[in-house]
Design a protein around this motif. Structure first.
Motif, mmCIF file in Angstrom:
data_model
loop_
_atom_site.group_PDB
_atom_site.id
_atom_site.type_symbol
_atom_site.label_atom_id
_atom_site.label_comp_id
_atom_site.label_asym_id
_atom_site.label_seq_id
_atom_site.Cartn_x
_atom_site.Cartn_y
_atom_site.Cartn_z
ATOM 1 N N ALA A 1 5.242 9.075 -10.194
ATOM 2 C CA ALA A 1 6.121 9.144 -11.364
ATOM 3 C C ALA A 1 7.375 8.340 -11.064
ATOM 4 O O ALA A 1 7.822 8.272 -9.910
ATOM 5 C CB ALA A 1 6.481 10.589 -11.698
ATOM 6 N N ALA A 2 7.934 7.719 -12.091
ATOM 7 C CA ALA A 2 9.156 6.933 -11.947
ATOM 8 C C ALA A 2 10.061 7.191 -13.138
ATOM 9 O O ALA A 2 9.587 7.336 -14.272
ATOM 10 C CB ALA A 2 8.837 5.442 -11.837
ATOM 11 N N GLU A 3 11.367 7.234 -12.869
ATOM 12 C CA GLU A 3 12.334 7.511 -13.935
ATOM 13 C C GLU A 3 13.662 6.853 -13.578
ATOM 14 O O GLU A 3 14.043 6.781 -12.416
ATOM 15 C CB GLU A 3 12.509 9.023 -14.085
ATOM 16 N N VAL A 4 14.370 6.371 -14.598
ATOM 17 C CA VAL A 4 15.690 5.768 -14.379
ATOM 18 C C VAL A 4 16.718 6.462 -15.265
ATOM 19 O O VAL A 4 16.377 7.159 -16.220
ATOM 20 C CB VAL A 4 15.681 4.247 -14.688
ATOM 21 N N GLY A 5 17.993 6.260 -14.928
ATOM 22 C CA GLY A 5 19.079 6.804 -15.737
ATOM 23 C C GLY A 5 19.238 8.300 -15.649
ATOM 24 O O GLY A 5 19.739 8.925 -16.597
ATOM 25 N N GLY B 1 3.346 12.416 -5.015
ATOM 26 C CA GLY B 1 2.874 13.703 -4.545
ATOM 27 C C GLY B 1 4.036 14.672 -4.407
ATOM 28 O O GLY B 1 4.825 14.867 -5.328
ATOM 29 N N GLN B 2 4.180 15.272 -3.232
ATOM 30 C CA GLN B 2 5.283 16.188 -2.973
ATOM 31 C C GLN B 2 6.527 15.481 -2.434
ATOM 32 O O GLN B 2 7.528 16.141 -2.152
ATOM 33 C CB GLN B 2 4.829 17.261 -1.974
ATOM 34 N N THR B 3 6.465 14.180 -2.301
ATOM 35 C CA THR B 3 7.621 13.402 -1.839
ATOM 36 C C THR B 3 8.395 12.904 -3.054
ATOM 37 O O THR B 3 7.821 12.275 -3.948
ATOM 38 C CB THR B 3 7.168 12.209 -0.982
ATOM 39 N N GLN B 4 9.681 13.182 -3.072
ATOM 40 C CA GLN B 4 10.517 12.772 -4.204
ATOM 41 C C GLN B 4 11.867 12.282 -3.674
ATOM 42 O O GLN B 4 12.512 12.941 -2.858
ATOM 43 C CB GLN B 4 10.723 13.935 -5.168
ATOM 44 N N VAL B 5 12.286 11.111 -4.157
ATOM 45 C CA VAL B 5 13.534 10.493 -3.716
ATOM 46 C C VAL B 5 14.344 10.057 -4.931
ATOM 47 O O VAL B 5 13.806 9.436 -5.855
ATOM 48 C CB VAL B 5 13.263 9.270 -2.808
ATOM 49 N N VAL C 1 16.559 12.258 -0.232
ATOM 50 C CA VAL C 1 15.214 12.827 -0.245
ATOM 51 C C VAL C 1 15.316 14.264 -0.757
ATOM 52 O O VAL C 1 15.892 15.130 -0.103
ATOM 53 C CB VAL C 1 14.590 12.791 1.166
ATOM 54 N N VAL C 2 14.747 14.498 -1.924
ATOM 55 C CA VAL C 2 14.784 15.826 -2.532
ATOM 56 C C VAL C 2 13.661 16.696 -1.971
ATOM 57 O O VAL C 2 13.839 17.883 -1.709
ATOM 58 C CB VAL C 2 14.672 15.721 -4.066
ATOM 59 N N SER C 3 12.499 16.086 -1.786
ATOM 60 C CA SER C 3 11.345 16.793 -1.240
ATOM 61 C C SER C 3 10.537 15.805 -0.411
ATOM 62 O O SER C 3 10.403 14.639 -0.794
ATOM 63 C CB SER C 3 10.498 17.373 -2.377
ATOM 64 N N SER C 4 10.009 16.273 0.731
ATOM 65 C CA SER C 4 9.334 15.351 1.633
ATOM 66 C C SER C 4 7.963 15.863 2.059
ATOM 67 O O SER C 4 7.824 17.000 2.489
ATOM 68 C CB SER C 4 10.186 15.110 2.880
ATOM 69 N N ASN C 5 6.968 14.993 1.923
ATOM 70 C CA ASN C 5 5.654 15.217 2.521
ATOM 71 C C ASN C 5 5.048 13.860 2.847
ATOM 72 O O ASN C 5 3.991 13.495 2.364
ATOM 73 C CB ASN C 5 4.739 16.004 1.591
ATOM 74 N N GLY C 6 5.784 13.091 3.657
ATOM 75 C CA GLY C 6 5.283 11.798 4.100
ATOM 76 C C GLY C 6 5.768 10.627 3.270
ATOM 77 O O GLY C 6 5.935 10.734 2.063
ATOM 78 N N SER C 7 6.024 9.512 3.930
ATOM 79 C CA SER C 7 6.331 8.228 3.307
ATOM 80 C C SER C 7 7.617 8.237 2.498
ATOM 81 O O SER C 7 7.704 7.603 1.452
ATOM 82 C CB SER C 7 5.157 7.785 2.420
ATOM 83 N N THR C 8 8.647 8.916 3.010
ATOM 84 C CA THR C 8 9.916 8.940 2.282
ATOM 85 C C THR C 8 10.627 7.587 2.332
ATOM 86 O O THR C 8 11.338 7.224 1.387
ATOM 87 C CB THR C 8 10.850 10.019 2.857
#
Length: 337
Positions: free
Chosen positions: A23-27, A41-45, A126-133
């Protein structure tokens, strides 16, 4: 490892060549100059982008010839991103290394200082991490830069490739998560555009790699990058915004003759200080005659530019000018244009 080698089955049920949900989002953050969020996945930045005048570029004191850096990328991975409760202290090995990797991934697509006279700072949280941050921060930075109106030459995406080996047998897998990184033999990170690679970083637990493994990893990550750019980054924001945020400083550039620099600065800096005081703009003059003018209000920047142009202007005979008569002499008059 047995699941992967014998059954080509991953812990989350994916195929070996399947990427996690994206997923991708701006603004997201309206007050910053640009922001982007990338989820894999569970990784979010979440990455925020801040623009500043050139004078606020980072000063360096190293052993090489580089003394300033106009693009800075900071990476933060707080404890809560992996479910830990711990204090946030100074940057560690991960923060410094991942920040440098993301920074190098983005630098090749940044505009020149002449085309975009800003110092740029991106901060990836990094808000949530499960690899490849680190590679998620590359994607998030691309989104934030485009949202901030930075005219990058092409969007950059990053993805990782893992490896499982047993004797002569080996198998690669795309987009590894934390468990696969821990039990696997390789974490091969590649970032780049659709025209080429901008950075590679590899963690390896075995003695070496064969050319076939490297070729397979490069092809796998290339397909992954193309997939992310075409299906998530570009549909989210197809091109950099035409103008910077209303909260960002407005920049104008001009170039004057080197011999005119002292006229713009004035004795003891009186002239340039008066221009800054009257307009509210900030002015930076370089030794080669390049002038960078910044102001929150665009009209203030243009006012300062007009004053500078009037100072360095060489009057042409036959041209009509509007000016103020400052002194009358027997031989003529002094007029301030």
């Amino acid at each position: 490892r047995r699941w992967l080698l014998d059954e080509q089955r991953r812990v989350d049920g994916r195929r070996m060549d399947q990427i996690r949900s994206l997923a991708a989002e701006v603004g997201l953050l309206p007050r910053v100059h640009g922001s982007g969020m990338f989820t894999r996945g569970q990784t979010q930045v979440i990455t925020s982008c801040t623009l500043a005048p050139i004078r606020e570029a980072q000063s360096l004191d190293g052993i090489d010839e580089e003394d300033t850096k106009i693009y800075m990328h900071h990476y933060n991975m707080p404890g809560y991103s992996v479910g830990e409760a711990k204090a946030s202290r100074s940057p560690g090995r991960r923060e410094i290394g991942h920040g440098a990797l993301a920074e190098r991934s983005i630098i090749p697509v940044l505009p020149s200082k002449e085309d975009f006279p800003y110092a740029i700072r991106c901060v990836s949280e990094v808000v949530s991490s499960n690899g490849s941050t680190s590679q998620a921060s590359v994607c998030g930075s691309t989104l934030a830069l485009m949202d901030a109106g930075v005219p990058i030459t092409a969007p950059v995406a990053g993805i990782s490739c893992g490896l499982i080996t047993e004797g002569e047998r080996w198998m690669t897998m795309i987009d590894i998560q934390g468990l696969e990184d821990f039990f696997g033999d390789m974490d091969f990170k590649v970032a780049g555009t659709k025209k080429g690679i901008t950075s590679i970083q590899m963690d390896l637990k075995i003695d070496g790699l064969t050319p076939e493994i490297i070729k397979n990893a490069l092809v796998t990550t290339k397909e992954g990058r193309y997939y992310i750019i075409d299906n998530y980054i570009l549909p989210c924001i197809s091109e950099p915004r035409p103008d910077v945020s209303k909260y960002a400083p407005k920049m104008l550039t001009t170039k004057i003759d080197v011999d005119k620099i002292r006229e713009v600065i004035g004795t003891g800096g009186k002239v340039i200080q008066k221009i800054c005081s009257d307009t509210g703009a900030k002015i930076d003059i370089e030794d080669d005659g390049n002038i960078f003018i910044s102001a929150v209000d665009k009209e203030a920047a243009y006012k300062a530019l007009r004053i500078i142009e009037s100072i360095v202007l060489d009057p042409t005979p036959g041209t009509v000018y509007i000016g103020k008569v400052t002194r009358i002499m027997n031989f003529g008059a002094f007029v301030e244009i």
